[in-house]
Design a protein around this motif. Structure first.
Motif, mmCIF file in Angstrom:
data_model
loop_
_atom_site.group_PDB
_atom_site.id
_atom_site.type_symbol
_atom_site.label_atom_id
_atom_site.label_comp_id
_atom_site.label_asym_id
_atom_site.label_seq_id
_atom_site.Cartn_x
_atom_site.Cartn_y
_atom_site.Cartn_z
ATOM 1 N N ALA A 158 4.235 -21.942 9.660
ATOM 2 C CA ALA A 158 4.703 -22.378 8.335
ATOM 3 C C ALA A 158 4.564 -21.249 7.317
ATOM 4 N N THR A 159 3.530 -20.446 7.458
ATOM 5 C CA THR A 159 3.337 -19.295 6.574
ATOM 6 C C THR A 159 4.473 -18.300 6.748
ATOM 7 N N VAL A 160 4.820 -18.012 7.991
ATOM 8 C CA VAL A 160 5.926 -17.083 8.265
ATOM 9 C C VAL A 160 7.214 -17.599 7.647
ATOM 10 N N ILE A 161 7.511 -18.875 7.861
ATOM 11 C CA ILE A 161 8.744 -19.454 7.324
ATOM 12 C C ILE A 161 8.745 -19.373 5.797
ATOM 13 N N GLY A 162 7.634 -19.739 5.191
ATOM 14 C CA GLY A 162 7.545 -19.674 3.736
ATOM 15 C C GLY A 162 7.664 -18.256 3.209
ATOM 16 N N MET A 163 7.014 -17.315 3.880
ATOM 17 C CA MET A 163 7.101 -15.920 3.449
ATOM 18 C C MET A 163 8.536 -15.408 3.512
ATOM 19 N N ARG A 164 9.262 -15.813 4.561
ATOM 20 C CA ARG A 164 10.640 -15.339 4.714
ATOM 21 C C ARG A 164 11.516 -15.880 3.585
ATOM 22 N N VAL A 165 11.233 -17.083 3.126
ATOM 23 C CA VAL A 165 11.985 -17.660 2.009
ATOM 24 C C VAL A 165 11.584 -16.985 0.699
ATOM 25 N N ILE A 166 10.295 -16.849 0.464
ATOM 26 C CA ILE A 166 9.810 -16.221 -0.769
ATOM 27 C C ILE A 166 10.355 -14.802 -0.906
ATOM 28 N N ALA A 167 10.393 -14.074 0.195
ATOM 29 C CA ALA A 167 10.832 -12.679 0.160
ATOM 30 C C ALA A 167 12.275 -12.529 -0.311
ATOM 31 N N ARG A 168 13.066 -13.564 -0.166
ATOM 32 C CA ARG A 168 14.475 -13.465 -0.584
ATOM 33 C C ARG A 168 14.600 -13.275 -2.090
ATOM 34 N N THR A 169 13.593 -13.709 -2.849
ATOM 35 C CA THR A 169 13.655 -13.580 -4.307
ATOM 36 C C THR A 169 12.499 -12.778 -4.890
ATOM 37 N N ALA A 170 11.606 -12.289 -4.046
ATOM 38 C CA ALA A 170 10.428 -11.560 -4.533
ATOM 39 C C ALA A 170 10.830 -10.245 -5.177
ATOM 40 N N ASP A 171 10.115 -9.892 -6.249
ATOM 41 C CA ASP A 171 10.381 -8.607 -6.887
ATOM 42 C C ASP A 171 9.388 -7.545 -6.421
ATOM 43 N N GLY A 172 8.559 -7.904 -5.472
ATOM 44 C CA GLY A 172 7.589 -6.968 -4.913
ATOM 45 C C GLY A 172 6.737 -7.684 -3.878
ATOM 46 N N PRO A 173 5.825 -6.945 -3.230
ATOM 47 C CA PRO A 173 5.043 -7.523 -2.134
ATOM 48 C C PRO A 173 3.776 -8.271 -2.537
ATOM 49 N N GLU A 174 3.431 -8.270 -3.819
ATOM 50 C CA GLU A 174 2.122 -8.789 -4.232
ATOM 51 C C GLU A 174 1.896 -10.246 -3.819
ATOM 52 N N ARG A 175 2.817 -11.139 -4.146
ATOM 53 C CA ARG A 175 2.642 -12.553 -3.812
ATOM 54 C C ARG A 175 2.546 -12.740 -2.294
ATOM 55 N N LEU A 176 3.384 -12.029 -1.566
ATOM 56 C CA LEU A 176 3.392 -12.150 -0.110
ATOM 57 C C LEU A 176 2.076 -11.664 0.487
ATOM 58 N N ARG A 177 1.506 -10.623 -0.082
ATOM 59 C CA ARG A 177 0.207 -10.142 0.409
ATOM 60 C C ARG A 177 -0.906 -11.144 0.076
ATOM 61 N N ARG A 178 -0.791 -11.816 -1.056
ATOM 62 C CA ARG A 178 -1.770 -12.869 -1.390
ATOM 63 C C ARG A 178 -1.685 -14.009 -0.375
ATOM 64 N N VAL A 179 -0.479 -14.344 0.040
ATOM 65 C CA VAL A 179 -0.294 -15.388 1.057
ATOM 66 C C VAL A 179 -1.011 -14.981 2.344
ATOM 67 N N ILE A 180 -0.813 -13.736 2.758
ATOM 68 C CA ILE A 180 -1.460 -13.250 3.982
ATOM 69 C C ILE A 180 -2.971 -13.315 3.842
ATOM 70 N N ASP A 181 -3.507 -12.837 2.723
ATOM 71 C CA ASP A 181 -4.948 -12.874 2.494
ATOM 72 C C ASP A 181 -5.450 -14.310 2.525
ATOM 73 N N GLY A 182 -4.700 -15.209 1.918
ATOM 74 C CA GLY A 182 -5.112 -16.612 1.857
ATOM 75 C C GLY A 182 -5.149 -17.286 3.221
ATOM 76 N N VAL A 183 -4.190 -16.983 4.056
ATOM 77 C CA VAL A 183 -4.136 -17.655 5.349
ATOM 78 C C VAL A 183 -5.080 -16.998 6.376
ATOM 79 N N LEU A 184 -5.256 -15.692 6.282
ATOM 80 C CA LEU A 184 -6.120 -15.020 7.263
ATOM 81 C C LEU A 184 -7.587 -14.989 6.842
ATOM 82 N N GLY A 185 -7.859 -15.087 5.560
ATOM 83 C CA GLY A 185 -9.237 -15.045 5.066
ATOM 84 C C GLY A 185 -10.173 -16.011 5.770
ATOM 85 N N PRO A 186 -9.811 -17.279 5.878
ATOM 86 C CA PRO A 186 -10.710 -18.256 6.508
ATOM 87 C C PRO A 186 -10.909 -18.083 8.017
ATOM 88 N N LEU A 187 -10.105 -17.260 8.646
ATOM 89 C CA LEU A 187 -10.255 -17.091 10.089
ATOM 90 C C LEU A 187 -11.490 -16.257 10.410
#
Length: 192
Positions: A163-192
């Motif tokens: 679900a993270t991958v799918i959401g990231m692929r959608v967000i990236a279509r309108t993102a003006d940079g990588p910051e939000r996408l990197r926060r998503v990665i940190d958020g999902v991998l942090g608890p592991l």
């Protein structure tokens, strides 16, 4: 005896994939396919049968090339955490590096044709299942090695990563940079 094909079918599929990926299935006209491939409409339909058949072949090509790259990366060498991060980071680079911001052809197809076109729905479902299985295998490997907490529900976490991958692929279509996408990665991998 028919005349030999005057074009490379694999190249035609790649060119058609680009049109479908950019415009979507519904907005792609037969003339768009003729213009992109340089193949006459009659030859195109004689070789592939229909617009839908060509679309299906293009989606299969995407699955076998683009979608397979993440699965291969997740199954590669190195620590599981590093592979998970590298896989998700690679998506940022791919998506933000694409000037047309096409996103993921599989995700685009799911949003356009999911539940409407059974063949496309099934192809995308299998792509998603393959990706989720790769996440699950990586997480299970991490549990066996002690890198990932053994109490983690790997099935649920693999679904969350998909679900993270799918959401990231959608967000990236309108993102003006990588910051939000990197926060998503940190958020999902942090608890592991």
């Amino acid at each position: 005896m028919g005349r030999p094909k005057q074009f490379d079918p694999d190249m035609a599929i790649d060119q058609a994939m680009d049109v479908f990926w950019r415009k979507g299935y519904g907005a792609t006209t037969p003339q768009d396919l003729v213009d992109e491939t340089g193949i006459g409409k009659g030859s195109l339909y004689h070789s592939f049968g229909s617009k839908h058949a060509l679309f299906t072949r293009a989606l299969e090509r995407y699955r076998d090339t683009q979608a397979a790259a993440l699965v291969e990366l997740l199954g590669g060498p190195g620590s599981v955490r590093d592979r998970l991060r590298a896989g998700l980071e690679a998506l940022i680079e791919i998506d933000l590096g694409d000037p047309g911001r096409r996103g993921c052809f599989g995700v685009n197809t799911a949003t356009e044709l999911g539940g409407v076109d059974q063949e496309a729905t099934e192809l995308v479902r299998r792509m998603f299942e393959r990706t989720e299985a790769a996440f699950r295998a990586a997480l299970e490997e991490g549990q066996r090695s002690g890198e990932i907490d053994g109490r983690l529900d790997v099935r649920a976490t693999a679904s969350l990563l998909l679900a993270t991958v799918i959401g990231m692929r959608v967000i990236a279509r309108t993102a003006d940079g990588p910051e939000r996408l990197r926060r998503v990665i940190d958020g999902v991998l942090g608890p592991l």
